[in-house]
Design a protein around this motif. Structure first.
Motif, PDB file in Angstrom:
ATOM      1  N   LYS A  24      69.777  61.062  96.975  1.00 47.45           N
ATOM      2  CA  LYS A  24      70.968  61.046  97.993  1.00 47.45           C
ATOM      3  C   LYS A  24      70.427  60.828  99.345  1.00 47.45           C
ATOM      4  N   VAL A  25      69.115  61.086  99.781  1.00 43.19           N
ATOM      5  CA  VAL A  25      68.769  61.142 100.909  1.00 43.19           C
ATOM      6  C   VAL A  25      67.630  60.105 101.061  1.00 43.19           C
ATOM      7  N   ASP A  26      67.478  59.233 100.050  1.00 41.72           N
ATOM      8  CA  ASP A  26      66.719  58.009 100.153  1.00 41.72           C
ATOM      9  C   ASP A  26      65.094  58.069 100.100  1.00 41.72           C
ATOM     10  N   ILE A  27      64.595  59.555  99.815  1.00 43.85           N
ATOM     11  CA  ILE A  27      63.322  59.903  99.811  1.00 43.85           C
ATOM     12  C   ILE A  27      62.723  59.915  98.335  1.00 43.85           C
ATOM     13  N   ASN A  28      61.610  59.501  98.092  1.00 44.77           N
ATOM     14  CA  ASN A  28      60.886  59.409  96.920  1.00 44.77           C
ATOM     15  C   ASN A  28      60.905  61.064  96.247  1.00 44.77           C
ATOM     16  N   GLN A  29      61.157  61.214  95.066  1.00 41.32           N
ATOM     17  CA  GLN A  29      61.096  62.613  94.458  1.00 41.32           C
ATOM     18  C   GLN A  29      59.680  63.286  94.789  1.00 41.32           C
ATOM     19  N   SER A  30      58.883  62.709  94.555  1.00 38.28           N
ATOM     20  CA  SER A  30      57.350  63.355  94.583  1.00 38.28           C
ATOM     21  C   SER A  30      57.249  63.816  96.135  1.00 38.28           C
ATOM     22  N   VAL A  31      57.862  62.822  96.969  1.00 34.60           N
ATOM     23  CA  VAL A  31      57.764  63.357  98.454  1.00 34.60           C
ATOM     24  C   VAL A  31      58.525  64.552  98.809  1.00 34.60           C
ATOM     25  N   MET A  32      59.706  64.405  98.119  1.00 37.01           N
ATOM     26  CA  MET A  32      60.570  65.603  98.414  1.00 37.01           C
ATOM     27  C   MET A  32      59.973  66.951  97.453  1.00 37.01           C
ATOM     28  N   ASN A  33      59.384  66.964  96.669  1.00 37.15           N
ATOM     29  CA  ASN A  33      58.540  67.622  95.840  1.00 37.15           C
ATOM     30  C   ASN A  33      57.517  68.518  96.969  1.00 37.15           C
ATOM     31  N   ARG A  34      56.862  67.630  97.590  1.00 33.72           N
ATOM     32  CA  ARG A  34      55.841  68.169  98.292  1.00 33.72           C
ATOM     33  C   ARG A  34      56.515  68.625  99.700  1.00 33.72           C
ATOM     34  N   ILE A  35      57.313  68.106 100.183  1.00 32.00           N
ATOM     35  CA  ILE A  35      58.307  68.958 101.292  1.00 32.00           C
ATOM     36  C   ILE A  35      58.610  70.148 101.183  1.00 32.00           C
ATOM     37  N   GLU A  36      59.478  70.110  99.660  1.00 34.47           N
ATOM     38  CA  GLU A  36      60.085  71.640  99.554  1.00 34.47           C
ATOM     39  C   GLU A  36      58.971  72.677  99.194  1.00 34.47           C
ATOM     40  N   ASN A  37      57.822  72.022  98.627  1.00 36.83           N
ATOM     41  CA  ASN A  37      56.596  73.188  98.333  1.00 36.83           C
ATOM     42  C   ASN A  37      55.893  73.392  99.614  1.00 36.83           C
ATOM     43  N   GLY A  38      56.142  72.781 100.780  1.00 37.61           N
ATOM     44  CA  GLY A  38      55.291  73.090 102.088  1.00 37.61           C
ATOM     45  C   GLY A  38      54.069  72.437 101.951  1.00 37.61           C
ATOM     46  N   ARG A  39      53.919  71.376 101.097  1.00 44.40           N
ATOM     47  CA  ARG A  39      52.610  70.805 101.098  1.00 44.40           C
ATOM     48  C   ARG A  39      52.405  69.470 101.887  1.00 44.40           C
ATOM     49  N   ARG A  40      53.669  69.115 102.447  1.00 52.88           N
ATOM     50  CA  ARG A  40      53.687  67.862 103.149  1.00 52.88           C
ATOM     51  C   ARG A  40      54.678  68.086 104.444  1.00 52.88           C
ATOM     52  N   PRO A  41      54.292  67.766 105.784  1.00 54.91           N
ATOM     53  CA  PRO A  41      55.473  67.887 106.862  1.00 54.91           C
ATOM     54  C   PRO A  41      56.439  66.844 106.265  1.00 54.91           C
ATOM     55  N   VAL A  42      57.455  67.207 107.304  1.00 52.05           N
ATOM     56  CA  VAL A  42      58.770  66.166 107.307  1.00 52.05           C
ATOM     57  C   VAL A  42      58.599  65.497 108.469  1.00 52.05           C
ATOM     58  N   SER A  43      58.886  64.063 108.203  1.00 50.48           N
ATOM     59  CA  SER A  43      58.681  63.238 109.307  1.00 50.48           C
ATOM     60  C   SER A  43      60.051  63.324 110.129  1.00 50.48           C
ATOM     61  N   ASP A  44      60.264  62.907 111.457  1.00 46.41           N
ATOM     62  CA  ASP A  44      61.532  62.811 112.088  1.00 46.41           C
ATOM     63  C   ASP A  44      62.749  61.941 111.558  1.00 46.41           C
ATOM     64  N   GLU A  45      62.110  60.856 110.764  1.00 46.51           N
ATOM     65  CA  GLU A  45      63.265  60.264 109.861  1.00 46.51           C
ATOM     66  C   GLU A  45      63.760  61.163 108.921  1.00 46.51           C
ATOM     67  N   GLU A  46      62.981  61.546 108.088  1.00 48.67           N
ATOM     68  CA  GLU A  46      63.263  62.508 106.863  1.00 48.67           C
ATOM     69  C   GLU A  46      64.128  63.664 107.419  1.00 48.67           C
ATOM     70  N   ILE A  47      63.784  64.251 108.306  1.00 49.99           N
ATOM     71  CA  ILE A  47      64.584  65.505 108.867  1.00 49.99           C
ATOM     72  C   ILE A  47      66.131  65.116 109.385  1.00 49.99           C
ATOM     73  N   THR A  48      66.241  63.825 109.939  1.00 48.67           N
ATOM     74  CA  THR A  48      67.354  63.372 110.283  1.00 48.67           C
ATOM     75  C   THR A  48      68.244  63.136 109.037  1.00 48.67           C
TER      76      THR A  48
END
Length: 104
Positions: A24-48
């Motif tokens: 829905k937010v056009d972010i790769n699932q593996s990237v979303m997994n790392r974001i939700e697990n706190g292993r990757r910061p969220v970019s400005d574009e992604e946070i928007t």
């Protein structure tokens, strides 16, 4: 509660799997997994993208606001009592944890 926890919690409130949400937010699932697990910061574009889809402010996701002010697509303009209570409980846990870290 940090950004990754807020994103995960709001996704769950919407009743979406991580894959559905990522699509829905056009972010790769593996990237979303790392974001939700706190292993990757969220970019400005992604946070928007995430904030817009979840209908909250980016300030809330980043922890600068304590209340999400969610606007649900079902026409409601606020959190249900159950949702409000859940978020209050999570905030209380966060504050307790924060106080413990200050003492250490």
């Amino acid at each position: 509660m940090d950004t990754s926890e807020r994103i995960r919690q709001l996704r769950e409130v919407k009743g979406l799997t991580q894959k559905q949400f990522a699509d829905k937010v056009d972010i790769n699932q593996s990237v979303m997994n790392r974001i939700e697990n706190g292993r990757r910061p969220v970019s400005d574009e992604e946070i928007t993208k995430i904030a817009n889809f979840l209908e909250v402010t980016s300030d809330y996701l980043l922890g600068m606001e304590s209340k999400p002010n969610i606007m649900f697509s079902d026409g409601g303009d606020s959190l249900s009592d159950d949702e409000e209570e859940y978020l209050k409980e999570e905030l209380a846990k966060y504050r307790k944890m924060k106080e413990q870290f200050k003492k250490e």
